[in-house]
Motif scaffolding. Structure first.
Motif, PDB file in Angstrom:
ATOM      1  N   UNK A   4       6.812  -0.874 -15.053  1.00  0.00           N
ATOM      2  CA  UNK A   4       5.442  -1.312 -15.653  1.00  0.00           C
ATOM      3  C   UNK A   4       5.611  -2.601 -16.892  1.00  0.00           C
ATOM      4  N   UNK A   5       6.672  -3.197 -16.524  1.00  0.00           N
ATOM      5  CA  UNK A   5       6.935  -4.502 -17.520  1.00  0.00           C
ATOM      6  C   UNK A   5       5.942  -5.487 -16.707  1.00  0.00           C
ATOM      7  N   UNK A   6       6.219  -6.856 -17.616  1.00  0.00           N
ATOM      8  CA  UNK A   6       5.417  -7.943 -16.834  1.00  0.00           C
ATOM      9  C   UNK A   6       6.134  -8.757 -16.110  1.00  0.00           C
ATOM     10  N   UNK A   7       7.636  -8.547 -15.587  1.00  0.00           N
ATOM     11  CA  UNK A   7       8.381  -9.418 -14.866  1.00  0.00           C
ATOM     12  C   UNK A   7       8.600  -8.684 -13.533  1.00  0.00           C
ATOM     13  N   UNK A   8       7.676  -7.650 -12.958  1.00  0.00           N
ATOM     14  CA  UNK A   8       8.208  -6.929 -11.813  1.00  0.00           C
ATOM     15  C   UNK A   8       6.874  -6.964 -11.040  1.00  0.00           C
ATOM     16  N   UNK A  41      -5.380 -10.407 -10.356  1.00  0.00           N
ATOM     17  CA  UNK A  41      -4.299 -10.639  -9.659  1.00  0.00           C
ATOM     18  C   UNK A  41      -3.078 -10.000 -10.218  1.00  0.00           C
ATOM     19  N   UNK A  42      -2.747 -10.019 -11.440  1.00  0.00           N
ATOM     20  CA  UNK A  42      -1.869  -9.480 -12.209  1.00  0.00           C
ATOM     21  C   UNK A  42      -1.626  -7.854 -11.959  1.00  0.00           C
ATOM     22  N   UNK A  43      -2.846  -7.267 -12.082  1.00  0.00           N
ATOM     23  CA  UNK A  43      -2.723  -5.600 -12.126  1.00  0.00           C
ATOM     24  C   UNK A  43      -2.572  -5.350 -10.407  1.00  0.00           C
ATOM     25  N   UNK A  44      -3.031  -6.062  -9.664  1.00  0.00           N
ATOM     26  CA  UNK A  44      -2.825  -5.815  -8.117  1.00  0.00           C
ATOM     27  C   UNK A  44      -1.307  -6.045  -7.627  1.00  0.00           C
ATOM     28  N   UNK A  45      -0.701  -7.022  -8.144  1.00  0.00           N
ATOM     29  CA  UNK A  45       0.670  -7.743  -7.597  1.00  0.00           C
ATOM     30  C   UNK A  45       1.661  -6.968  -8.455  1.00  0.00           C
ATOM     31  N   UNK A  46       1.714  -6.533  -9.515  1.00  0.00           N
ATOM     32  CA  UNK A  46       2.594  -5.616 -10.344  1.00  0.00           C
ATOM     33  C   UNK A  46       2.912  -4.403  -9.331  1.00  0.00           C
ATOM     34  N   UNK A  47       4.259  -4.202  -9.696  1.00  0.00           N
ATOM     35  CA  UNK A  47       4.706  -2.730  -9.184  1.00  0.00           C
ATOM     36  C   UNK A  47       4.152  -1.644 -10.037  1.00  0.00           C
ATOM     37  N   UNK A  48       3.748  -0.710  -9.335  1.00  0.00           N
ATOM     38  CA  UNK A  48       2.966   0.550  -9.937  1.00  0.00           C
ATOM     39  C   UNK A  48       1.580  -0.100 -10.652  1.00  0.00           C
ATOM     40  N   UNK A  70      -0.409   3.231 -23.673  1.00  0.00           N
ATOM     41  CA  UNK A  70      -1.421   3.997 -23.117  1.00  0.00           C
ATOM     42  C   UNK A  70      -2.148   3.618 -22.182  1.00  0.00           C
ATOM     43  N   UNK A  71      -2.273   2.311 -22.254  1.00  0.00           N
ATOM     44  CA  UNK A  71      -2.786   1.675 -20.775  1.00  0.00           C
ATOM     45  C   UNK A  71      -1.997   1.885 -19.452  1.00  0.00           C
ATOM     46  N   UNK A  72      -0.544   1.827 -19.718  1.00  0.00           N
ATOM     47  CA  UNK A  72       0.248   2.262 -18.665  1.00  0.00           C
ATOM     48  C   UNK A  72       0.194   3.678 -18.255  1.00  0.00           C
ATOM     49  N   UNK A  73       0.062   4.576 -19.340  1.00  0.00           N
ATOM     50  CA  UNK A  73      -0.075   5.736 -18.856  1.00  0.00           C
ATOM     51  C   UNK A  73      -1.472   6.140 -18.172  1.00  0.00           C
ATOM     52  N   UNK A  74      -2.627   5.444 -18.693  1.00  0.00           N
ATOM     53  CA  UNK A  74      -3.753   5.548 -17.785  1.00  0.00           C
ATOM     54  C   UNK A  74      -3.472   4.957 -16.296  1.00  0.00           C
ATOM     55  N   UNK A  75      -2.870   3.908 -16.078  1.00  0.00           N
ATOM     56  CA  UNK A  75      -2.468   3.246 -14.766  1.00  0.00           C
ATOM     57  C   UNK A  75      -1.843   4.433 -14.038  1.00  0.00           C
ATOM     58  N   UNK A  92      -1.683   8.381  -9.510  1.00  0.00           N
ATOM     59  CA  UNK A  92      -1.695   9.645  -9.029  1.00  0.00           C
ATOM     60  C   UNK A  92      -2.771  10.315  -8.599  1.00  0.00           C
ATOM     61  N   UNK A  93      -4.154   9.805  -9.177  1.00  0.00           N
ATOM     62  CA  UNK A  93      -5.328  10.370  -8.379  1.00  0.00           C
ATOM     63  C   UNK A  93      -5.635   9.744  -7.017  1.00  0.00           C
ATOM     64  N   UNK A  94      -5.297   8.380  -7.137  1.00  0.00           N
ATOM     65  CA  UNK A  94      -5.554   7.699  -5.889  1.00  0.00           C
ATOM     66  C   UNK A  94      -4.857   8.255  -4.534  1.00  0.00           C
TER      67      UNK A  94
END
Length: 602
Positions: free
Chosen positions: A111-115, A157-164, A289-294, A299-301
């Motif tokens: 959930x870091x910025x470089x993954x 694009x950042x949210x789609x291409x990041x791991x997790x 908190x945003x990471x926990x929401x993601x 999990x839901x998806x």
């Protein structure tokens, strides 16, 4: 305009690496095209509206997609390497080489910025769904909205291409795109993207965006509840709000709401640096908190897909279906049954076992409210968990806990009024009032006496203290000498070749393993791998240090590469740990080490 100024401020993160500054009258700003990674030259001489006419004609003729086809700045191309920079896929473009932030185990959780994740074959991304025709339908000829759309696409694009990353649909309606670009704050746009999967309405997101985009207001009722009529505290809060607004006007991200506990913490700070640190802390909290929401959305998806697959499998089965919830030879234990079992293990020790003390009397001397809260919510809470799940638990005592601190612990541990549902004894009394002084041994990293072995007749005391910043001091050793109590330290230098100050939960876990095995090498497996990584950084040419770091990290019970790996490592006994450690040290490659770890069974 406001939109033009927003774009220039957001461009800082793209041009900062090149040493360029926004709205300088004689300088060019270079921005990055999100797909090609090319550095595109554009003239942004100032935020004066007349200068925007220099780029208006070209952008109108090419659209946002024309940025991808623009000429590359001389000296840069997609394949060239830039000294001091590395090229990463996605909208981040060229970034300075810098160390990735790791957790206590030295491992990034994804959930870091470089993954970034590997893209699936034929995968359709929302950030690539905007064609030139759709773009014109969304923003028309409005230049400012084109840049807002570009920024929104970068974030998607950042949210789609990041791991997790955040699971998003492959397309949106034109009305939804218009709603997205009508939001001015990045966090509001994140909540809008989340609302595509969650239950939040656009009106609620819009109301949040309005709060985020305006000065922070603290009601008088909250002020009175937090500090009463204390003039000095109110002055400090007003000064904080002033610096908060200055930072917001400068385009920096600031918290958009405060609680009463936040106001109390702010009132304890008397300088600008402390207020800015608290704003930074609030931003980190929101990001967590945003990471926990993601994670929740992921999990839901995936949960619905798994449920449907199982339902289809049951429907197609023409015989007896075996598995959890159906015919099985295994007895499924509920979480409450396992919790009662672990609690009983600890409560039994209060009758026949050995006490282990964590002294919290030092907390009244700690100035940082943030450190205090972290100690209770993280370290003290995890210490209870480590103790109760270990093979040889202690009768855990938290001493020197005053009434205000007890209330904080009640919330942190989710405890009953009398703490009867928590396997720990919490008391205001000092440990000298509870146990004979001749049996006490203070564990202090500042002591020069190595603790050679665990003694059942001794009662060990761990200092519940945060040794950081202005609170750093050898308090545990000073207290032990003052009270004439024996003191010792963990033999880390003799065993691992390092010396470090450990958290409370780490010390408790080490004592649990030492009590069970009388093996220091095995017990010190709980030492976070980052301390061994620091030794490698200092002496990068010493191969033995690198191998020791690799083996220690691979077998750490706190490894964050999946809960199965952590559970597997936790279940190793001393003999198995030493054997596997030796094999990993001798492994010739990473593949060989992975094969060794795969051979371990839970």
């Amino acid at each position: 305009s406001l939109l033009q100024e927003m774009f220039l401020r957001s461009s800082i993160k793209y041009v900062g690496s090149f040493g360029l500054k926004p709205w300088m009258p004689t300088e060019n700003i270079r921005i990055l095209a999100s797909t090609s990674q090319s550095v595109v030259s554009r003239v942004f001489k100032s935020k004066i509206a007349s200068h925007w006419s220099e780029i208006e004609t070209e952008i109108k003729s090419t659209g946002l997609h024309g940025l991808k086809k623009s000429k590359v700045v001389q000296g840069f191309n997609e394949s060239s390497e830039v000294p001091g920079f590395k090229k990463s896929p996605g909208v981040q473009g060229f970034k300075k080489d810098k160390e990735v932030m790791f957790d206590d185990d030295g491992e990034d959780e994804g959930f870091g910025h470089d993954t970034q994740r590997d893209r699936k074959e034929n995968e359709e991304l929302l950030s690539e769904s905007v064609s030139e025709e759709l773009e014109n339908e969304i923003v028309g000829d409005k230049l400012g909205l084109k840049f807002v759309l570009k920024q929104a696409l970068s974030e998607i694009h950042y949210h789609e291409t990041r791991r997790n990353g955040l699971p998003l649909p492959s397309s949106m309606e034109v009305s939804q795109w218009k709603q997205l670009i009508s939001l001015t704050d990045r966090r509001a746009r994140f909540y809008f993207l989340d609302s595509l999967l969650g239950t939040m309405t656009f009106e609620e997101v819009e109301a949040l965006d309005d709060i985020m985009s305006n000065p922070l207001v603290v009601p008088e009722e909250m002020l009175s509840k937090a500090v009463g009529d204390d003039a000095e505290s109110r002055r400090r809060i007003n000064m904080f709000l002033m610096h908060h607004e200055i930072m917001r006007q400068d385009g920096e991200e600031v918290p958009y709401k405060l609680k009463v506990t936040d106001l109390k913490a702010i009132a304890d700070v008397s300088n600008v640096s402390g207020w800015k640190k608290y704003i930074h802390f609030q931003n980190i909290t929101w990001n967590k908190k945003s990471v926990q929401l993601i994670k929740k959305r992921i999990t839901q998806s995936t949960e619905d897909v798994g449920k449907k697959a199982k339902e289809d499998e049951i429907a197609e089965c023409d015989h007896i279906y075996y598995g959890l919830g159906h015919n099985t030879i295994y007895l499924r234990k509920s979480d409450s049954a396992m919790r009662e079992h672990y609690h009983w293990q600890v409560m039994r020790e209060f009758n026949i076992g050995t006490p282990l003390i964590v002294d919290f009397s030092y907390l009244e001397k700690i100035k940082s409210r943030q450190y205090k809260k972290g100690l209770i919510y993280n370290e003290a809470s995890r210490a209870i968990t480590h103790n109760k799940v270990s093979t040889m638990p202690f009768a855990l005592h938290y001493t020197g806990v005053d009434q205000p601190l007890k209330e904080v612990m009640k919330g942190a541990f989710n405890a009953n009024e009398d703490f009867s549902n928590i396997p720990v004894e919490i008391t205001e009394q000092h440990h000298l009032e509870l146990f004979p002084i001749e049996k006490l041994v203070y564990l202090s990293p500042d002591s020069r006496n190595d603790l050679s072995k665990y003694n059942d007749d001794d009662i060990y005391v761990i200092g519940g203290i945060i040794d950081r910043g202005e609170d750093k001091a050898p308090m545990t050793l000073a207290n032990a000498k003052k009270l004439n109590i024996r003191h010792a330290r963990f033999p880390m230098r003799r065993t691992l070749g390092i010396q470090a100050e450990l958290n409370v939960e780490t010390c408790v876990a080490i004592m649990n393993d030492l009590k069970a095995s009388q093996d220091w090498f095995y017990a010190l497996r709980w030492v976070p791998a980052r301390f061994l990584a620091n030794r490698v950084k200092v002496n990068p040419d010493v191969l033995q240090n690198k191998l020791a770091y690799r083996a220690h990290k691979a077998l750490s019970p706190t490894v964050s590469i999946g809960s199965d790996n952590a559970e597997r490592n936790m279940m190793l006994n001393a003999k198995q740990y030493r054997s596997m450690y030796t094999k990993i040290m001798a492994a010739k490659s990473m593949e060989e080490m992975k094969e060794l770890l795969e051979s371990l069974k839970i």
